[in-house]
Design a protein around this motif. Structure first.
Motif, PDB file in Angstrom:
ATOM      1  N   ALA A  10       0.828  -1.211   0.000  1.00  0.00           N
ATOM      2  CA  ALA A  10       0.000   0.000   0.000  1.00  0.00           C
ATOM      3  C   ALA A  10       0.857   1.253   0.000  1.00  0.00           C
ATOM      4  O   ALA A  10       0.529   2.250  -0.645  1.00  0.00           O
ATOM      5  CB  ALA A  10      -0.938  -0.003   1.193  1.00  0.00           C
ATOM      6  N   GLU A  11       1.974   1.224   0.747  1.00  0.00           N
ATOM      7  CA  GLU A  11       2.885   2.375   0.749  1.00  0.00           C
ATOM      8  C   GLU A  11       3.486   2.591  -0.639  1.00  0.00           C
ATOM      9  O   GLU A  11       3.621   3.726  -1.099  1.00  0.00           O
ATOM     10  CB  GLU A  11       3.973   2.162   1.798  1.00  0.00           C
ATOM     11  CG  GLU A  11       3.456   2.283   3.222  1.00  0.00           C
ATOM     12  CD  GLU A  11       4.447   1.763   4.258  1.00  0.00           C
ATOM     13  OE1 GLU A  11       4.315   2.136   5.435  1.00  0.00           O
ATOM     14  OE2 GLU A  11       5.350   0.969   3.892  1.00  0.00           O
ATOM     15  N   ARG A  12       3.828   1.471  -1.300  1.00  0.00           N
ATOM     16  CA  ARG A  12       4.367   1.580  -2.669  1.00  0.00           C
ATOM     17  C   ARG A  12       3.322   2.158  -3.618  1.00  0.00           C
ATOM     18  O   ARG A  12       3.624   3.048  -4.414  1.00  0.00           O
ATOM     19  CB  ARG A  12       4.811   0.207  -3.152  1.00  0.00           C
ATOM     20  CG  ARG A  12       5.432   0.215  -4.555  1.00  0.00           C
ATOM     21  CD  ARG A  12       5.867  -1.163  -4.997  1.00  0.00           C
ATOM     22  NE  ARG A  12       4.732  -2.066  -5.207  1.00  0.00           N
ATOM     23  CZ  ARG A  12       4.429  -3.072  -4.415  1.00  0.00           C
ATOM     24  NH1 ARG A  12       5.154  -3.336  -3.346  1.00  0.00           N
ATOM     25  NH2 ARG A  12       3.380  -3.846  -4.678  1.00  0.00           N
ATOM     26  N   ARG A 507      -4.563   7.177   6.716  1.00  0.00           N
ATOM     27  CA  ARG A 507      -3.936   6.028   7.348  1.00  0.00           C
ATOM     28  C   ARG A 507      -4.331   5.930   8.827  1.00  0.00           C
ATOM     29  O   ARG A 507      -4.803   6.896   9.424  1.00  0.00           O
ATOM     30  CB  ARG A 507      -2.414   6.126   7.206  1.00  0.00           C
ATOM     31  CG  ARG A 507      -1.960   5.976   5.750  1.00  0.00           C
ATOM     32  CD  ARG A 507      -0.467   5.921   5.622  1.00  0.00           C
ATOM     33  NE  ARG A 507       0.095   4.774   6.339  1.00  0.00           N
ATOM     34  CZ  ARG A 507       1.382   4.449   6.341  1.00  0.00           C
ATOM     35  NH1 ARG A 507       2.255   5.202   5.655  1.00  0.00           N
ATOM     36  NH2 ARG A 507       1.816   3.402   7.005  1.00  0.00           N
ATOM     37  N   LEU A 508      -4.131   4.767   9.384  1.00  0.00           N
ATOM     38  CA  LEU A 508      -4.559   4.497  10.757  1.00  0.00           C
ATOM     39  C   LEU A 508      -3.515   4.922  11.775  1.00  0.00           C
ATOM     40  O   LEU A 508      -2.436   5.370  11.428  1.00  0.00           O
ATOM     41  CB  LEU A 508      -4.865   3.003  10.910  1.00  0.00           C
ATOM     42  CG  LEU A 508      -5.943   2.441   9.985  1.00  0.00           C
ATOM     43  CD1 LEU A 508      -6.142   0.946  10.252  1.00  0.00           C
ATOM     44  CD2 LEU A 508      -7.266   3.190  10.146  1.00  0.00           C
ATOM     45  N   ASN A 509      -3.874   4.762  13.024  1.00  0.00           N
ATOM     46  CA  ASN A 509      -2.978   5.014  14.161  1.00  0.00           C
ATOM     47  C   ASN A 509      -2.461   6.445  14.191  1.00  0.00           C
ATOM     48  O   ASN A 509      -1.293   6.706  14.494  1.00  0.00           O
ATOM     49  CB  ASN A 509      -1.822   4.017  14.138  1.00  0.00           C
ATOM     50  CG  ASN A 509      -2.292   2.597  14.353  1.00  0.00           C
ATOM     51  OD1 ASN A 509      -2.819   2.265  15.413  1.00  0.00           O
ATOM     52  ND2 ASN A 509      -2.147   1.757  13.332  1.00  0.00           N
ATOM     53  N   GLU A 514      -2.664   9.956   3.326  1.00  0.00           N
ATOM     54  CA  GLU A 514      -3.637   9.011   2.792  1.00  0.00           C
ATOM     55  C   GLU A 514      -2.943   7.938   1.971  1.00  0.00           C
ATOM     56  O   GLU A 514      -1.823   8.118   1.513  1.00  0.00           O
ATOM     57  CB  GLU A 514      -4.666   9.743   1.915  1.00  0.00           C
ATOM     58  CG  GLU A 514      -5.557  10.700   2.673  1.00  0.00           C
ATOM     59  CD  GLU A 514      -6.626  11.319   1.779  1.00  0.00           C
ATOM     60  OE1 GLU A 514      -6.485  11.213   0.540  1.00  0.00           O
ATOM     61  OE2 GLU A 514      -7.596  11.882   2.316  1.00  0.00           O
ATOM     62  N   TRP A 515      -3.649   6.795   1.804  1.00  0.00           N
ATOM     63  CA  TRP A 515      -3.167   5.760   0.888  1.00  0.00           C
ATOM     64  C   TRP A 515      -4.378   4.988   0.364  1.00  0.00           C
ATOM     65  O   TRP A 515      -5.464   5.040   0.949  1.00  0.00           O
ATOM     66  CB  TRP A 515      -2.135   4.852   1.545  1.00  0.00           C
ATOM     67  CG  TRP A 515      -2.551   4.033   2.741  1.00  0.00           C
ATOM     68  CD1 TRP A 515      -3.776   3.991   3.351  1.00  0.00           C
ATOM     69  CD2 TRP A 515      -1.715   3.118   3.460  1.00  0.00           C
ATOM     70  NE1 TRP A 515      -3.749   3.130   4.412  1.00  0.00           N
ATOM     71  CE2 TRP A 515      -2.511   2.561   4.493  1.00  0.00           C
ATOM     72  CE3 TRP A 515      -0.412   2.688   3.327  1.00  0.00           C
ATOM     73  CZ2 TRP A 515      -2.009   1.614   5.384  1.00  0.00           C
ATOM     74  CZ3 TRP A 515       0.066   1.742   4.212  1.00  0.00           C
ATOM     75  CH2 TRP A 515      -0.713   1.232   5.224  1.00  0.00           C
TER      76      TRP A 515
END
Length: 542
Positions: A10-12, A507-509, A514-515
């Protein structure tokens, strides 16, 4: 929550999307210096199936020159993938008109054009109407002209031509082509059979399997499917394309035996691959439940066949408890699933209730349908649908919080079981996958099973949610948007979450960027909130 020492998928993808978007802006502003940088990004976007951005970036690049036609070809392919095959036809016809006849790009464009017309035919509900017939004949014309230019050296256009000819013969469609499907199959068989191993691509055995089907040899087709499923570099998207061709054009599921076994093996393998996506009619699901054909399918799947096929069977079993929710006009508005009431509100004990999103069914949420106007439709195990009116809301949490509602049904659901809940979230090891079952795009009579990589979650003890009472999980975005209210399962097919949103998500935490991801609400957060609210009411009433 996720380990940042190695870039996750997801980061990629998030980085790729941001890079592509910045290139679109620069190219549209006339920055010629970005042309060289942007071209390899087109390939990356294709690999990641980011066709919306591929379309935008390729279109922006075309303004800076497209002499070789590759960008227009890629735009055409992207338009098909994002559901706009008619526009793809216009782009591809313009490209074909300016390319040298018989050249590589001309042939490639003809092949993609054939696919655009074929997709329009397959997307038409009534395939006997004039528009469907035109689409079919245009697809034959596109594939046949490319095949005439290359012969059997281009097995992609040859196999698709063969499949359309066979489909025409079975369905009584008249086509203007001098050869039969069997004659084309024999040509291709001779050509591919003599191809050196070093010249074979990942599609080699899939093509030979399709040729064997055309020649009426399903036993041989099974052998090639086994080889195909064992191929290095096999990806879920390509496998899904093969499955779709075997289902929609060859109709292998129509009769008992090897054809159905091949389809089940393809479905099982697809679901085991990252990003795997399987869509089945209720008829297919009923048949798998009644006649699993385990040994034959496991043999086709090879060394891990038992585990692979078992995963499909477990998923199909859970689909019994997943409902399509309709509003008062019988319009599909979302998905819901059966749970044991006592797992959320103790005094409900073994009452079977329906869980879905409050943005789908609610008397208080804008855009939602009131409970008393909705129907839950269960297609399995069949043969008849079970249509159950929704009687009332038992408990809910707003869309801005847990986006969940527990509903009482007006009558029973027979022997349909409730789904089991998982006590904890999976370990985040970058290999953990979750599964989603729903009605894709709200379509009736179809179920989708989607394999997603678990990207991140806010579960204890390391999770740091913004609101400790609302813990979420995120998983890879699917190839097709899922239905709101779908259950999210762990690898053991126990429910870990309620799906509620997807797209470019925060994104969480507590992270601000965003992703691209799908998002669900942890089922334990919903359980705790429901139980606590009822406890408060009970204490107040004393």
């Amino acid at each position: 929550m996720s380990d940042n020492s190695v870039e996750t998928c997801a980061e990629r993808r998030s980085r790729l999307r941001a890079h592509a978007a910045s290139l679109v802006i620069a190219l549209e502003d006339g920055d010629d210096g970005k042309v060289v940088e942007a071209r390899p990004v087109i390939i990356d976007l294709k690999e990641e199936r980011e066709f919306d951005l591929l379309d935008r970036l390729a279109d922006a690049l075309r303004a800076h020159g497209d002499d070789d036609g590759l960008l227009s070809r890629d735009v055409g392919q992207a338009l098909i993938e994002i559901g706009r095959p008619r526009l793809a036809v216009d782009v591809l016809n313009a490209l074909i008109g300016r390319m040298a006849e018989g050249g590589k790009v001309w042939v490639d464009a003809k092949g993609v054009l054939g696919r655009a017309w074929k997709q329009q035919y397959l997307d038409t509900e009534n395939r006997e109407n004039a528009r469907a017939q035109i689409s079919f004949h245009e697809a034959v014309d596109a594939y046949s002209s490319a095949y005439a230019a290359t012969g059997c050296t281009n097995d992609y256009v040859g196999v698709n031509l063969m499949a359309l000819l066979a489909h025409a013969e079975v369905n009584g469609l008249k086509v203007k082509y001098p050869k039969t499907a069997v004659e084309v199959a024999e040509e291709l068989d001779l050509c591919l059979g003599g191809r050196a191993s070093g010249d074979r691509d990942v599609w080699h055995h899939a093509s030979l399997a399709e040729i064997a089907i055309a020649l009426g040899d399903l036993e041989r087709a099974e052998g090639h499917v086994t080889e195909y499923l064992a191929s290095d570099g096999l990806k879920a998207f390509g496998l899904y394309g093969t499955l779709r061709q075997f289902t929609d054009l060859w109709n292998l599921g129509a009769t008992e035996g090897r054809g159905r076994n091949i389809l089940d093996a393809l479905r099982a393998k697809t679901l085991r691959l990252p990003g795997g996506y399987v869509e089945m009619s209720t008829d297919a699901l009923r048949r798998i439940i009644a006649e699993p054909e385990e040994r034959r399918v496991q043999a086709i799947l090879g060394h891990d066949g038992q585990m692979t096929h078992r995963q499909l069977l477990l998923g199909v079993e859970q689909a019994k408890s997943v409902a399509l929710i309709e509003d008062g006009s019988t319009w599909p508005i979302g998905t819901g699933f059966l749970v044991r009431g006592g797992d959320f509100i103790p005094h409900l004990e073994d009452e079977i209730v329906l869980l879905t999103n409050s943005h789908v069914v609610s008397s208080r949420e804008a855009g939602a349908s009131p409970p008393e106007e909705c129907i839950a439709v269960f297609d399995l195990p069949g043969p008849d649908k079970i249509r159950v009116a929704i009687k009332e809301e038992i408990w809910s949490s707003p869309a801005s919080k847990l986006d969940a509602i527990i509903l009482r049904l007006a009558s029973g659901v027979g022997t349909t079981p409730w789904l089991k809940l998982a006590p904890r979230l999976p370990v985040l090891d970058k290999q953990s996958r979750v599964y989603v079952i729903g009605h894709p795009q709200g379509r009736e009579l179809t179920y989708s099973l989607q394999d997603n990589v678990l990207l991140d979650h806010e579960g204890p003890d390391a999770g740091t949610p913004v609101d400790p009472a609302v813990r979420k999980l995120q998983y890879r975005a699917p190839t097709e948007p899922g239905s709101s209210g779908s259950p999210v399962f762990n690898g053991s097919w126990n429910v870990i979450g309620l799906h509620h949103a997807g797209g470019d998500m925060p994104r969480l935490n507590g992270k601000t960027e965003e992703w691209p991801a799908n998002e669900g609400i942890w089922i334990t957060s919903i359980r705790e909130a429901a139980a606590a609210s009822v406890a408060v009411v009970t204490d107040t009433s004393k």
